[in-house]
Motif scaffolding. Structure first.
Motif, PDB file in Angstrom:
ATOM      1  N   ASN A   8       1.110  -0.574  -0.169  1.00  0.00           N
ATOM      2  CA  ASN A   8       0.021   0.467  -0.194  1.00  0.00           C
ATOM      3  C   ASN A   8       0.816   1.366   0.087  1.00  0.00           C
ATOM      4  OD1 ASN A   8       1.074   0.105   3.129  1.00  0.00           O
ATOM      5  ND2 ASN A   8      -1.106   1.534   3.048  1.00  0.00           N
ATOM      6  N   GLU A   9       2.637   1.142   0.256  1.00  0.00           N
ATOM      7  CA  GLU A   9       2.685   2.120   0.610  1.00  0.00           C
ATOM      8  C   GLU A   9       2.966   3.381  -1.297  1.00  0.00           C
ATOM      9  OE1 GLU A   9       6.216  -1.051   0.070  1.00  0.00           O
ATOM     10  OE2 GLU A   9       4.183  -0.154   1.194  1.00  0.00           O
ATOM     11  N   ILE A  33       0.270  -4.469   4.187  1.00  0.00           N
ATOM     12  CA  ILE A  33       0.447  -2.203   4.427  1.00  0.00           C
ATOM     13  C   ILE A  33       1.880  -2.627   5.286  1.00  0.00           C
ATOM     14  CG2 ILE A  33      -0.477  -1.565   6.489  1.00  0.00           C
ATOM     15  CD1 ILE A  33      -3.037  -2.965   5.772  1.00  0.00           C
ATOM     16  N   ALA A  34       2.485  -1.739   5.209  1.00  0.00           N
ATOM     17  CA  ALA A  34       3.564  -0.779   5.395  1.00  0.00           C
ATOM     18  C   ALA A  34       2.899  -0.489   6.635  1.00  0.00           C
ATOM     19  CB  ALA A  34       4.043  -0.157   5.142  1.00  0.00           C
ATOM     20  N   LEU A  67       1.765  -6.990   6.705  1.00  0.00           N
ATOM     21  CA  LEU A  67       2.931  -6.210   7.144  1.00  0.00           C
ATOM     22  C   LEU A  67       4.576  -6.056   6.331  1.00  0.00           C
ATOM     23  CD1 LEU A  67       1.843  -5.231  10.983  1.00  0.00           C
ATOM     24  CD2 LEU A  67       0.286  -4.181   8.233  1.00  0.00           C
ATOM     25  N   HIS A  68       4.627  -5.881   6.227  1.00  0.00           N
ATOM     26  CA  HIS A  68       6.042  -5.648   5.563  1.00  0.00           C
ATOM     27  C   HIS A  68       6.390  -3.785   5.956  1.00  0.00           C
ATOM     28  CE1 HIS A  68       5.254  -3.465   1.718  1.00  0.00           C
ATOM     29  NE2 HIS A  68       4.635  -3.315   2.240  1.00  0.00           N
ATOM     30  N   TRP A  69       8.069  -3.746   5.968  1.00  0.00           N
ATOM     31  CA  TRP A  69       8.949  -2.733   6.670  1.00  0.00           C
ATOM     32  C   TRP A  69       8.376  -2.473   7.968  1.00  0.00           C
ATOM     33  CZ3 TRP A  69      12.555  -0.655   4.145  1.00  0.00           C
ATOM     34  CH2 TRP A  69      12.660  -0.536   2.614  1.00  0.00           C
ATOM     35  N   LEU A  70       8.254  -3.617   8.517  1.00  0.00           N
ATOM     36  CA  LEU A  70       8.214  -3.632   9.707  1.00  0.00           C
ATOM     37  C   LEU A  70       8.729  -2.349  10.743  1.00  0.00           C
ATOM     38  CD1 LEU A  70       8.269  -7.556  10.700  1.00  0.00           C
ATOM     39  CD2 LEU A  70       6.043  -6.020   9.643  1.00  0.00           C
TER      40      LEU A  70
END
Length: 283
Positions: A8-9, A33-34, A67-70
């Motif tokens: 989503n970013e 989602i980031a 989630l990613h870019w935690l």
């Protein structure tokens, strides 16, 4: 069958509802989602808001991938930091992220965050591995309770000095011994930096460990927007039996969110469908 999702970013400063409407209209199955797109710290997003966001996705027929870019855009965290209080704070924050993942309806967390896992000066590779395992073991009970997978992402040496190859990452997975909850994350851009083999061959070797996959080009744009040929990549994934999500993750947003999302999904669909029609044997 492999599901197609997008991170989503890419949709900078868009309302969440507009993101979901656009993603669904383009044919995506899921949204990744980031956390920094929701708040500077995930703890600032209360349960009521998490439930609302989950409903927005569900109402549009989208799955929350996870989630990613935690740890991106956070301060004071370090997975391999020599200070044990910083390592514990980082592990505690991963627990908060796992709770949020479950609340949003997601099922996985991608541990990339290259700068927050860099080996500090004086920390050896083996010490870094021990520190990472310590953090994951602290996190495991929450992963089990929430039904969330942690996916460790090898990244290129240009991005981090810790965990640069699939082989290194799988060695950690085997030491942990929790394949049901801790898995490998595969990423086209990152795998393209490996010297062991090309991307389709790496998929053939390591897809059995994989819990997630990111699709991108080495030029930092989406599939179909550079030189990477995604047909053999999706053929290798299909042949391996991988049946989870492939998420579009890009770093160069300049072509525009909708154009990037449109070209990316068409490229991936064409490659996936061709692989299904004419399956090959994974190496």
């Amino acid at each position: 069958m492999i599901g197609l999702a997008i991170c989503n970013e890419l949709f900078e400063n868009w309302e969440f509802e507009r993101v979901c409407d656009t993603v669904k209209a383009l044919g995506y199955d899921g949204l990744e989602i980031a956390p920094f797109t929701l708040a500077p710290r995930i703890s600032a997003v209360g349960l009521a808001e998490r439930n609302r966001l989950a409903r927005v996705m569900t109402d549009r027929g989208l799955r929350c991938v996870g989630l990613h870019w935690l740890l991106a855009k956070t301060e004071g965290f370090g997975l391999t930091h020599p200070d044990p209080s910083i390592r514990r704070a980082t592990a505690d924050y991963l627990i908060e992220l796992a709770e949020a993942t479950g609340d949003l309806g997601g099922s996985l967390m991608v541990l990339g965050s290259p700068k927050q896992r860099d080996l500090a000066p004086g920390v050896t590779y083996e010490q870094g591995v021990a520190y990472l395992i310590e953090a994951i073991e602290h996190l495991l009970p929450t992963l089990e309770r929430r039904g969330v997978d942690l996916c460790l992402e090898p990244l290129a040496p240009a991005e981090t000095n810790f965990l640069n190859t699939c082989a290194q990452t799988v060695a950690i997975l085997e030491r942990l011994g929790h394949p049901e909850r801790v898995k490998l994350h595969l990423d086209v851009k990152a795998q393209s930096s490996e010297t062991e083999a090309d991307v389709p061959t790496l998929i053939g070797r390591y897809a059995k460990f994989a819990g997630h996959f990111h699709a991108n080009d080495v030029n930092l744009r989406g599939p179909g927007m550079g030189e990477v040929d995604f047909k053999p990549i999706l053929a290798a994934l299909v042949a391996s039996g991988y049946d989870r999500f492939v998420s579009v993750e890009v770093f160069d947003f300049s072509p525009g969110a909708e154009e990037t999302a449109r070209i990316s999904i068409q490229t991936l669909k064409d490659a996936r469908d061709a692989a299904i029609r004419s399956p090959t044997i994974a190496s």
